[in-house]
Design a protein around this motif. Sequence first.
Motif, PDB file in Angstrom:
ATOM      1  N   ARG A  27      58.451 -44.389 -36.766  1.00  0.00           N
ATOM      2  CA  ARG A  27      57.623 -43.117 -36.198  1.00  0.00           C
ATOM      3  C   ARG A  27      56.154 -43.256 -36.338  1.00  0.00           C
ATOM      4  O   ARG A  27      55.418 -42.289 -36.197  1.00  0.00           O
ATOM      5  CB  ARG A  27      58.000 -41.994 -37.277  1.00  0.00           C
ATOM      6  CG  ARG A  27      59.611 -41.524 -37.152  1.00  0.00           C
ATOM      7  CD  ARG A  27      60.109 -41.364 -35.467  1.00  0.00           C
ATOM      8  NE  ARG A  27      59.707 -40.172 -35.052  1.00  0.00           N
ATOM      9  CZ  ARG A  27      59.954 -40.260 -33.643  1.00  0.00           C
ATOM     10  NH1 ARG A  27      60.242 -41.184 -32.827  1.00  0.00           N
ATOM     11  NH2 ARG A  27      59.605 -39.025 -33.040  1.00  0.00           N
ATOM     12  N   PHE A  28      55.605 -44.465 -36.667  1.00  0.00           N
ATOM     13  CA  PHE A  28      53.982 -44.767 -36.735  1.00  0.00           C
ATOM     14  C   PHE A  28      53.680 -45.241 -35.502  1.00  0.00           C
ATOM     15  O   PHE A  28      54.764 -45.677 -34.748  1.00  0.00           O
ATOM     16  CB  PHE A  28      53.699 -45.651 -37.621  1.00  0.00           C
ATOM     17  CG  PHE A  28      53.758 -45.350 -39.122  1.00  0.00           C
ATOM     18  CD1 PHE A  28      52.423 -44.555 -39.406  1.00  0.00           C
ATOM     19  CD2 PHE A  28      54.826 -45.098 -40.070  1.00  0.00           C
ATOM     20  CE1 PHE A  28      52.468 -43.916 -40.693  1.00  0.00           C
ATOM     21  CE2 PHE A  28      54.640 -44.653 -41.162  1.00  0.00           C
ATOM     22  CZ  PHE A  28      53.561 -44.004 -41.413  1.00  0.00           C
ATOM     23  N   HIS A  29      52.486 -45.118 -34.865  1.00  0.00           N
ATOM     24  CA  HIS A  29      51.978 -45.749 -33.428  1.00  0.00           C
ATOM     25  C   HIS A  29      51.408 -46.934 -33.813  1.00  0.00           C
ATOM     26  O   HIS A  29      50.582 -47.210 -34.794  1.00  0.00           O
ATOM     27  CB  HIS A  29      51.092 -44.956 -32.839  1.00  0.00           C
ATOM     28  CG  HIS A  29      51.712 -43.520 -32.345  1.00  0.00           C
ATOM     29  ND1 HIS A  29      52.105 -42.765 -33.258  1.00  0.00           N
ATOM     30  CD2 HIS A  29      52.098 -43.257 -31.069  1.00  0.00           C
ATOM     31  CE1 HIS A  29      52.709 -41.728 -32.710  1.00  0.00           C
ATOM     32  NE2 HIS A  29      52.596 -42.097 -31.207  1.00  0.00           N
ATOM     33  N   LEU A  31      48.400 -49.424 -33.292  1.00  0.00           N
ATOM     34  CA  LEU A  31      47.110 -49.269 -32.893  1.00  0.00           C
ATOM     35  C   LEU A  31      46.229 -50.419 -33.168  1.00  0.00           C
ATOM     36  O   LEU A  31      46.582 -51.205 -33.819  1.00  0.00           O
ATOM     37  CB  LEU A  31      46.683 -47.811 -33.612  1.00  0.00           C
ATOM     38  CG  LEU A  31      46.332 -47.711 -35.015  1.00  0.00           C
ATOM     39  CD1 LEU A  31      45.022 -48.153 -35.318  1.00  0.00           C
ATOM     40  CD2 LEU A  31      46.464 -46.137 -35.274  1.00  0.00           C
ATOM     41  N   VAL A 155      50.527 -45.943 -49.600  1.00  0.00           N
ATOM     42  CA  VAL A 155      49.990 -44.454 -49.598  1.00  0.00           C
ATOM     43  C   VAL A 155      49.457 -44.212 -48.361  1.00  0.00           C
ATOM     44  O   VAL A 155      49.498 -43.065 -48.023  1.00  0.00           O
ATOM     45  CB  VAL A 155      48.871 -44.624 -50.828  1.00  0.00           C
ATOM     46  CG1 VAL A 155      48.011 -43.383 -50.711  1.00  0.00           C
ATOM     47  CG2 VAL A 155      49.541 -44.878 -52.189  1.00  0.00           C
ATOM     48  N   GLY A 156      49.033 -44.948 -47.392  1.00  0.00           N
ATOM     49  CA  GLY A 156      48.298 -44.385 -46.012  1.00  0.00           C
ATOM     50  C   GLY A 156      47.945 -45.525 -45.268  1.00  0.00           C
ATOM     51  O   GLY A 156      47.584 -46.599 -45.747  1.00  0.00           O
ATOM     52  N   SER A 157      47.990 -45.477 -43.813  1.00  0.00           N
ATOM     53  CA  SER A 157      47.586 -46.473 -43.217  1.00  0.00           C
ATOM     54  C   SER A 157      45.975 -46.648 -43.039  1.00  0.00           C
ATOM     55  O   SER A 157      45.557 -47.786 -42.627  1.00  0.00           O
ATOM     56  CB  SER A 157      47.615 -46.144 -41.665  1.00  0.00           C
ATOM     57  OG  SER A 157      49.288 -45.780 -41.526  1.00  0.00           O
ATOM     58  N   ARG A 173      49.962 -50.381 -38.025  1.00  0.00           N
ATOM     59  CA  ARG A 173      49.685 -48.904 -37.958  1.00  0.00           C
ATOM     60  C   ARG A 173      48.446 -48.494 -38.348  1.00  0.00           C
ATOM     61  O   ARG A 173      48.114 -47.578 -38.733  1.00  0.00           O
ATOM     62  CB  ARG A 173      50.880 -48.229 -38.573  1.00  0.00           C
ATOM     63  CG  ARG A 173      50.771 -48.503 -39.988  1.00  0.00           C
ATOM     64  CD  ARG A 173      51.878 -47.786 -40.882  1.00  0.00           C
ATOM     65  NE  ARG A 173      52.283 -48.388 -42.076  1.00  0.00           N
ATOM     66  CZ  ARG A 173      51.692 -48.120 -43.243  1.00  0.00           C
ATOM     67  NH1 ARG A 173      51.031 -47.102 -43.350  1.00  0.00           N
ATOM     68  NH2 ARG A 173      52.258 -48.523 -44.310  1.00  0.00           N
ATOM     69  N   THR A 199      45.771 -35.483 -38.077  1.00  0.00           N
ATOM     70  CA  THR A 199      45.884 -36.577 -37.588  1.00  0.00           C
ATOM     71  C   THR A 199      47.487 -36.648 -36.761  1.00  0.00           C
ATOM     72  O   THR A 199      47.683 -37.096 -35.652  1.00  0.00           O
ATOM     73  CB  THR A 199      45.878 -37.906 -38.419  1.00  0.00           C
ATOM     74  OG1 THR A 199      44.458 -37.923 -38.724  1.00  0.00           O
ATOM     75  CG2 THR A 199      45.984 -39.279 -37.499  1.00  0.00           C
ATOM     76  N   PRO A 200      48.453 -36.400 -37.657  1.00  0.00           N
ATOM     77  CA  PRO A 200      49.929 -36.169 -37.182  1.00  0.00           C
ATOM     78  C   PRO A 200      49.868 -35.777 -35.746  1.00  0.00           C
ATOM     79  O   PRO A 200      50.771 -35.955 -35.003  1.00  0.00           O
ATOM     80  CB  PRO A 200      50.770 -35.895 -38.158  1.00  0.00           C
ATOM     81  CG  PRO A 200      49.871 -36.129 -39.417  1.00  0.00           C
ATOM     82  CD  PRO A 200      48.477 -36.038 -39.144  1.00  0.00           C
ATOM     83  N   PHE A 203      48.770 -37.395 -32.890  1.00  0.00           N
ATOM     84  CA  PHE A 203      49.467 -38.417 -32.258  1.00  0.00           C
ATOM     85  C   PHE A 203      50.419 -37.830 -31.484  1.00  0.00           C
ATOM     86  O   PHE A 203      51.048 -38.302 -30.610  1.00  0.00           O
ATOM     87  CB  PHE A 203      50.083 -39.148 -33.611  1.00  0.00           C
ATOM     88  CG  PHE A 203      49.031 -40.414 -34.039  1.00  0.00           C
ATOM     89  CD1 PHE A 203      49.090 -41.409 -33.290  1.00  0.00           C
ATOM     90  CD2 PHE A 203      48.685 -40.371 -35.297  1.00  0.00           C
ATOM     91  CE1 PHE A 203      48.108 -42.566 -33.514  1.00  0.00           C
ATOM     92  CE2 PHE A 203      47.902 -41.455 -35.591  1.00  0.00           C
ATOM     93  CZ  PHE A 203      47.748 -42.642 -34.745  1.00  0.00           C
TER      94      PHE A 203
HETATM   95  O1  C5P Z   1      49.636 -43.364 -42.744  1.00  0.00           O
HETATM   96  P1  C5P Z   1      49.225 -42.003 -43.024  1.00  0.00           P
HETATM   97  O2  C5P Z   1      49.551 -41.333 -44.176  1.00  0.00           O
HETATM   98  O3  C5P Z   1      47.848 -41.823 -42.600  1.00  0.00           O
HETATM   99  O4  C5P Z   1      49.854 -41.194 -41.584  1.00  0.00           O
HETATM  100  C1  C5P Z   1      49.918 -39.902 -41.343  1.00  0.00           C
HETATM  101  C2  C5P Z   1      50.746 -39.575 -40.107  1.00  0.00           C
HETATM  102  O5  C5P Z   1      50.017 -40.081 -38.829  1.00  0.00           O
HETATM  103  C3  C5P Z   1      52.106 -40.507 -40.338  1.00  0.00           C
HETATM  104  O6  C5P Z   1      53.015 -39.718 -40.669  1.00  0.00           O
HETATM  105  C4  C5P Z   1      52.331 -40.514 -38.531  1.00  0.00           C
HETATM  106  O7  C5P Z   1      52.941 -39.202 -38.163  1.00  0.00           O
HETATM  107  C5  C5P Z   1      50.801 -40.491 -38.080  1.00  0.00           C
HETATM  108  N1  C5P Z   1      50.475 -41.745 -37.811  1.00  0.00           N
HETATM  109  C6  C5P Z   1      50.936 -42.593 -36.766  1.00  0.00           C
HETATM  110  N2  C5P Z   1      50.740 -43.901 -36.295  1.00  0.00           N
HETATM  111  C7  C5P Z   1      49.941 -44.534 -37.125  1.00  0.00           C
HETATM  112  C8  C5P Z   1      49.187 -43.971 -38.283  1.00  0.00           C
HETATM  113  C9  C5P Z   1      49.525 -42.644 -38.411  1.00  0.00           C
HETATM  114  O8  C5P Z   1      51.874 -41.849 -35.665  1.00  0.00           O
HETATM  115  N3  C5P Z   1      49.331 -45.644 -36.799  1.00  0.00           N
END
Ligand code: C5P
Length: 353
Positions: A27-29, A31, A155-157, A173, A199-200, A203
């Motif tokens: 479910r991540f993109h 990038l 913790v986050g992308s 991601r 951000t979500p 996306f």
């Molecule tokens: O990784 P992070 O916590 O920043 O991502 C927050 C949300 O953003 C993810 O749950 C996802 O829905 C979306 N996201 C995504 N593709 C990415 C980074 C984030 O779809 N490469």
Amino acid sequence: MSDFSIAVRAFAKINIGLKIGRLRPDRFHELRTVYQAIALHDVVRVDVQPGSGIEIRSDNPRVPLDESNTCYRIAERVLQAVRQGLKPSPAMGPDGTAEAVPLQGKVLIEIEKRLPVQGGLGAASSNGVATMFGLERAFAVKLSAEHRQRIAAEVGSDLPLFLIGGTVLGTGRGEQVHPLPDLPVTHLVVVTPSVGVSTPAAFRRWDEIAAREAELTGADAAGTIRECGQSVFHWPIFSQAVSASEPASGVPAVGGDRAETLLLDLVRTGIENDFERVVFPEYPELREVKRVLEREGARYASLSGSGSTLYGLFASSKEARAAAERMITAGHAAVATTTLTRAEYWQQMFVSN
Ligand code: C5P
């Protein structure tokens, strides 16, 4: 501030181009982007006191103080690593003897907010990484590079880029990070509109548009991935990276004509942030800010991440400052600043007491 023994500058980033690829099974993109550290920052203070638990304070009511805060999530993981037997390196006292550093305690984190919340400058992510560095110092421990990367990516992308600083290529991601040679120090104007962009949600909107386009044109997801992968490597910064023979930190500083050429290259290559396609239709006032930056003389202007922050790159500090002043007069929250090289990022990170 006497409660806090360690203060860390949590610098912001901008994205210079951002290409969104396919939606992955997780479910991540996919990038591709170039992250660039800039001199604007929050300040994160940490301290370890007798007791247990994690407490977060902030001067900004929009900052969550619970487990959802990236600083909290980082602190939990660093504490766990410490408890699992990470050996402290002996901290030297003023008389040169080794001081015992307790590996337990209550972690106190204070976030002095100067950067916008949900602004596309990576502030929350940078706060999290600043907490990691602050706690390493407080506990006198050093996590390995792999351990830091694992915790940050969990913790986050957007966190791992702050483990590198300067100019960074982001893939996967966004969490796979590769140091690039420093871009020439560039002057910019950063505009922070008061609207916050999720951000979500951005996306999701991207997926809707991609699905509609695929229906109309018959384009498949694989085509998008190919495009995402190929176009990004034609960016001049990548060719520069590939041809660089010296390690990133050893790349000599360049400026003047060279900086100007790079800016023009950026414009010519048409580097874009894909998020503009979904964010501008929803917030037309942001498209207008981009136009104002261009009218004010920016050689290149763009949304950063999913916004709402926009920035414009200028040929000189004088031009950037004059543009910021005019924009402030016209009612925009604008500030002139500069990009940070990797060396500057590390040298300026800890605030000396
Ligand atoms: O990784 P992070 O916590 O920043 O991502 C927050 C949300 O953003 C993810 O749950 C996802 O829905 C979306 N996201 C995504 N593709 C990415 C980074 C984030 O779809 N490469």
